[in-house]
Write a protein that holds these residues in place. Structure first.
Motif, PDB file in Angstrom:
ATOM      1  N   ALA A   1       0.832  -1.203   0.000  1.00 28.61           N
ATOM      2  CA  ALA A   1       0.000   0.000   0.000  1.00 28.61           C
ATOM      3  C   ALA A   1       0.868   1.255   0.000  1.00 28.61           C
ATOM      4  N   CYS A   2       1.916   1.251   0.791  1.00 31.17           N
ATOM      5  CA  CYS A   2       2.823   2.414   0.834  1.00 31.17           C
ATOM      6  C   CYS A   2       3.477   2.642  -0.525  1.00 31.17           C
TER       7      CYS A   2
ATOM      8  N   GLY B   1       0.733   3.775  -3.138  1.00 28.07           N
ATOM      9  CA  GLY B   1       0.347   5.166  -2.962  1.00 28.07           C
ATOM     10  C   GLY B   1       1.407   6.111  -3.493  1.00 28.07           C
TER      11      GLY B   1
ATOM     12  N   ALA C   1      -2.813   3.800  -2.455  1.00 21.53           N
ATOM     13  CA  ALA C   1      -2.583   2.992  -1.263  1.00 21.53           C
ATOM     14  C   ALA C   1      -3.721   2.004  -1.039  1.00 21.53           C
TER      15      ALA C   1
END
Length: 255
Positions: free
Chosen positions: A151-152, A155, A186
């Motif tokens: 997700a990091c 994003g 993310a």
């Protein structure tokens, strides 16, 4: 449980109507209580039941008889449907709150962008810490820290992609789209790389088709500003719902 999720969507949808009206005007979404914009009479509690009150009042203010836009019950019912679909897609998992939150802000941002061509910082920026907490909690509960790392990265990648597009062609979209891209990237990548790719691609596909259609119909020119936020959000919805199976099917065809 799905029924409870749908009811929650109705309640949140009623609040989103307040958000859509007040946030672009710089007003508080908490105070004062909701009132008729025509006669300014406070709305009674019995007239504030999602969808049902609008039907019972036949779309008119009880005090002055002015028309209540049909958008109000549509937003309430639409939010309930989105919440229900999120429940069906994710089940009652630790990740569900994050995507219910995403659905709620998505409704508000899409409507505001359509009306004002703006994606307010007051909604977009707080979404970063809120989703960070919710997705971290989901990863902790499921023991899936790889999803949080994904997700990091997702994003950051989608934010950078939109940022580069704004730098190369500033007239194409605004920096509000860039800020929203980080949030959507993310949320999509937490589900998988396929969700991120399909969600991002669908936004450009649908937005492009819509823009070309407007130009061909004579309702816009190449220089006409068209809000892209709603297409980003719609693409995200497609990515959440179908991203992984579509991406896996695509990879299977390649192999």
């Amino acid at each position: 449980m799905l029924g409870l999720v749908a009811v929650l969507g109705l309640v949140i949808g009623s609040f989103l109507n307040v958000v859509v009206w007040r946030v672009p005007r710089g007003e508080s979404v908490i105070q004062p209580p909701s009132a008729c914009p025509t006669c300014h009479h406070p709305i009674r509690r019995r007239d504030n039941v999602p969808v049902l009150s609008w039907v019972a009042l036949r779309g008119r203010c009880r005090d002055c008889g002015s028309t209540i836009p049909v958008r109000y019950p549509v937003v309430e019912a639409g939010t309930a449907v989105l919440f229900l679909l999120a429940g069906l897609r994710l089940g009652f998992t630790p990740a569900l709150p994050a995507y219910l939150y995403l659905a709620a802000i998505g409704v508000a941002l899409a409507l505001i962008d359509l009306e004002t061509h703006r994606l307010p910082n007051s909604i977009v920026l707080p979404s970063y810490p809120v989703l960070a907490v919710l997705l971290t909690a989901a990863s902790w509960a499921e023991g899936d820290w790889a999803a949080l790392l994904r997700a990091c990265i997702g994003g950051a990648v989608l934010w950078l992609l939109y940022f580069l597009m704004v730098v190369v062609y500033p007239a194409g979209m605004g920096f509000g789209d860039v800020k929203l891209a980080g949030v959507l990237g993310a949320a999509l990548a937490w589900l998988g790389w396929g969700s991120l790719v399909i969600g991002a691609f669908t936004a450009f596909l649908l937005g492009g088709i819509f823009a070309i259609g407007l130009v061909l119909a004579g309702h816009a020119t190449r220089k006409t500003g068209i809000p892209f936020g709603p297409w980003m959000l719609l693409g995200c919805a497609v990515g959440v719902a179908f991203g992984e199976p579509v991406w896996n099917a695509y990879l299977t065809l390649l192999v």
